[in-house]
Design an enzyme around this catalytic site. Structure first.
Site, PDB file in Angstrom:
ATOM      1  N   LYS A  22       1.049  -1.169   0.251  1.00 27.06           N
ATOM      2  CA  LYS A  22      -0.288   0.122   0.122  1.00 27.06           C
ATOM      3  C   LYS A  22       0.508   1.497  -0.082  1.00 27.06           C
ATOM      4  O   LYS A  22       1.076   1.960  -0.339  1.00 27.06           O
ATOM      5  CB  LYS A  22      -1.166   0.625   1.351  1.00 27.06           C
ATOM      6  CG  LYS A  22      -1.473   1.676   1.989  1.00 27.06           C
ATOM      7  CD  LYS A  22      -2.300   0.755   2.562  1.00 27.06           C
ATOM      8  CE  LYS A  22      -1.834   1.921   4.219  1.00 27.06           C
ATOM      9  NZ  LYS A  22      -1.730   3.110   3.906  1.00 27.06           N
ATOM     10  N   ASN A  23       2.510   1.259   1.206  1.00 25.56           N
ATOM     11  CA  ASN A  23       2.499   2.711   1.419  1.00 25.56           C
ATOM     12  C   ASN A  23       3.928   2.927   0.159  1.00 25.56           C
ATOM     13  O   ASN A  23       4.304   3.648  -0.315  1.00 25.56           O
ATOM     14  CB  ASN A  23       3.211   2.800   2.179  1.00 25.56           C
ATOM     15  CG  ASN A  23       2.253   2.472   3.490  1.00 25.56           C
ATOM     16  OD1 ASN A  23       0.943   3.236   3.288  1.00 25.56           O
ATOM     17  ND2 ASN A  23       2.530   2.124   5.049  1.00 25.56           N
ATOM     18  N   CYS A 117      -6.246   7.914   8.789  1.00 30.54           N
ATOM     19  CA  CYS A 117      -6.032   7.266   9.977  1.00 30.54           C
ATOM     20  C   CYS A 117      -5.593   8.961  10.939  1.00 30.54           C
ATOM     21  O   CYS A 117      -4.218   8.319  10.813  1.00 30.54           O
ATOM     22  CB  CYS A 117      -5.119   5.776  10.224  1.00 30.54           C
ATOM     23  SG  CYS A 117      -5.780   5.020   9.348  1.00 30.54           S
ATOM     24  N   ARG A 122      -0.666  14.452  12.955  1.00 26.00           N
ATOM     25  CA  ARG A 122       0.025  13.493  12.019  1.00 26.00           C
ATOM     26  C   ARG A 122       1.084  15.106  11.097  1.00 26.00           C
ATOM     27  O   ARG A 122       0.126  15.311  10.202  1.00 26.00           O
ATOM     28  CB  ARG A 122       0.123  12.998  11.569  1.00 26.00           C
ATOM     29  CG  ARG A 122      -0.459  11.652  12.462  1.00 26.00           C
ATOM     30  CD  ARG A 122      -1.766   9.938  11.566  1.00 26.00           C
ATOM     31  NE  ARG A 122      -0.068   9.484  10.625  1.00 26.00           N
ATOM     32  CZ  ARG A 122      -1.032   8.850   9.673  1.00 26.00           C
ATOM     33  NH1 ARG A 122      -2.251   8.771   9.851  1.00 26.00           N
ATOM     34  NH2 ARG A 122       0.144   8.431   8.611  1.00 26.00           N
ATOM     35  N   ASP A 306       3.542   0.409  12.223  1.00 27.47           N
ATOM     36  CA  ASP A 306       1.828  -0.066  11.177  1.00 27.47           C
ATOM     37  C   ASP A 306       1.797  -1.835  11.764  1.00 27.47           C
ATOM     38  O   ASP A 306       0.693  -2.351  11.487  1.00 27.47           O
ATOM     39  CB  ASP A 306       2.102  -0.095  10.317  1.00 27.47           C
ATOM     40  CG  ASP A 306       1.922   1.819   9.737  1.00 27.47           C
ATOM     41  OD1 ASP A 306       2.241   1.923  10.920  1.00 27.47           O
ATOM     42  OD2 ASP A 306       2.068   1.406   8.766  1.00 27.47           O
ATOM     43  N   ARG A 398      -8.647  -0.119   3.302  1.00 27.56           N
ATOM     44  CA  ARG A 398      -7.995   1.196   2.740  1.00 27.56           C
ATOM     45  C   ARG A 398      -6.727   0.585   2.162  1.00 27.56           C
ATOM     46  O   ARG A 398      -6.204   0.837   1.867  1.00 27.56           O
ATOM     47  CB  ARG A 398      -8.089   2.369   3.942  1.00 27.56           C
ATOM     48  CG  ARG A 398      -9.493   2.802   4.308  1.00 27.56           C
ATOM     49  CD  ARG A 398      -8.646   4.441   4.953  1.00 27.56           C
ATOM     50  NE  ARG A 398      -7.150   4.746   4.424  1.00 27.56           N
ATOM     51  CZ  ARG A 398      -6.110   5.159   5.749  1.00 27.56           C
ATOM     52  NH1 ARG A 398      -6.982   5.117   6.848  1.00 27.56           N
ATOM     53  NH2 ARG A 398      -5.201   5.271   4.640  1.00 27.56           N
TER      54      ARG A 398
END
Ligand code: EPU
Length: 429
Positions: A22-23, A117, A122, A306, A398
């Protein structure tokens, strides 16, 4: 309104294939804006964050052809520098990469401040500091980041105040087509930072040092099209490892890079889990009770934040007291209240959680507060007795491709239940 219903107590068995990261995908897709030509991308995870990004790129004029569920062709030749729709951008965190990509391609950007999230405050001040060092004027106006390099982004020498994945990636993206050389110090070394750099280099960029503390980007005039395969998702793989450990299972996790998982593998081995490494596969078996341990989350190659909620479920079931120190975010323990409702014994004081292992968890209705907290609820439900209902699973979707199908393939008794909005509202009201 979607929820998962899990009948727990079944040890996971079988084989699971890990999707693309994903990232990495959420960085590479905006970075395609820099390319003159067609990008062919493989191993693109089919998750809602990626679908949102593709919608934004389409709105900007990108031509996107889906060749298979995980392969895409993107032609950004005719994209325009429009203000990305706020209702899309605010729904996910990685929308901040559009700032670097638009600055790089058009010399200016106007992008809504990111959502995603929100388990902690952040900020993106380090991203903006980087763009300013490259000559852009950057302001925050009415919830938007407005950046203007007056057509010419130049090289810069940037010292972020902390190691930030997002700032490292965003500055690389902005620097690829800038005039001159950009040096970024104190860089994040996560596998997805390296993957983004590898993608851009495959398209003609000149980036060196990705995976070390210092990255050098020599600006080039243009990038050409090409093909690229996104790396497997470290955290998705780690999540299935934790699920096997928590349920006393025996599974094969395929399409992975074992080196990216070493920090997780080492910790689970300390807890008594047997892990066997092959070229691109791991076998994860747990036949003895879990042992307690300590974890401090850190930047790569340390233990990833994570994976913190997922390992917490394993600790909640271990024989003895474990300790987690959250080293990246100010707060990331909200989910522990939900685990305690399932019978866990976790006390949190600021950035530290003390987890006293219990004999078992019991099912109940719990909420996914965010993506990884949601994954932890699913693992807890798989390990618990009785039925667990996980609400707000849109967070989970997500970042996890077909988590229900993959877990069913491992023998889990999990169902995805969609309630029409009206009925959900009636029940809630
Ligand atoms: N930070 C600042 N200012 C900045 C940037 C970061 O203060 O300008 C702080 C953050 O508040 C945090 C720390 O620095 O305390 C590290 O943040 P980082 O920038 O590394 O995080 P991120 O880029 O916003 C990415 C992942 C997160 C993952 C973190 C840490 C993406 C899209 N997101 O976020 O992934 O937790 O790195 O590894 O890559 C997830 O996948 O569930 C997820 C939350």
């Amino acid at each position: 309104m979607v929820k998962y219903m899990i009948q727990g107590g079944v040890p996971l068995r079988g084989t699971v294939n890990i999707s693309g990261a994903k990232n990495a995908a959420v960085a590479i897709l905006p970075a395609t804006l820099l390319v003159d030509g067609v990008c062919h991308l493989d191993n693109v995870p089919d998750i809602s964050d990626v679908r949102l990004l593709l919608d934004i790129l389409r709105d900007m004029g990108a031509k996107i052809r889906r060749l298979s569920p995980n392969s895409l062709e993107i032609d950004n030749t005719h994209v325009r520098n429009i203000i990305a729709p706020i209702e899309l951008v605010r729904r996910f965190r990685a929308s901040y990469y559009l700032i670097g990509a638009e600055l790089g391609r058009f010399g200016s950007a106007k992008v809504a401040l990111p959502g995603g999230c929100n388990f902690s405050d952040r900020p993106i001040d380090q991203h903006l500091k980087g763009f300013r060092s490259m000559g852009a004027q950057v302001d925050l106006k009415n919830g938007y980041v407005v950046a203007d390099a007056h057509g010419h982004l130049g090289g810069g020498h940037i010292f972020p105040d902390m190691v930030s994945v997002g700032a490292t990636i965003n500055i690389i993206i902005a620097a690829v087509l800038a005039e001159g050389t950009t040096i970024i110090e104190n860089c994040a070394k996560e596998p997805h930072v390296v993957d983004l750099a590898s993608f851009l280099n495959a398209m003609g960029a000149r980036i060196s040092g990705a995976g070390t503390d210092t990255i050098k980007v020599r600006g080039v005039r243009s990038l050409h099209g090409g093909s690229y395969t996104i790396i497997p998702d470290q955290i998705e793989a780690g999540t299935y490892m934790a699920a096997a450990a928590a349920t006393g299972g025996d599974i094969q996790i395929c399409n992975i890079i074992p080196r990216h998982l070493e920090c997780i593998t080492a910790k689970l081995r300390e807890m008594g889990v047997k892990i066997t490494e092959f070229d691109d596969t791991l076998r994860v078996q747990r036949t003895t009770p879990l042992r307690p341990t300590t974890v401090k989350t850190m930047v790569y190659p340390g233990f990833p934040t994570d994976m913190q909620p997922q390992i917490a479920v394993c600790m909640a079931l271990a024989r003895g007291a474990s300790l987690i120190t959250e080293g990246i975010y100010d707060t990331r323990f909200r989910y522990t209240g939900e685990l305690n409702r399932m019978g866990a014994n976790i006390q949190v004081d600021s950035k530290i959680a003390v987890i006293n292992g219990v004999d078992g968890l019991h099912g109940c209705s719990v909420r996914a507060f965010d993506l990884r907290a949601g994954a932890a609820m699913v693992i807890a439900g798989l390990a618990a007795s009785d039925t667990t209902v996980v609400e707000d699973v849109h967070y989970i979707e997500r970042g996890y491709e077909d988590i229900v199908g993959k877990l069913q393939g491992l023998g889990a008794m999990i169902k995805r239940i969609e309630t029409p909005d009206g009925r959900a509202a009636q029940q809630a009201g």
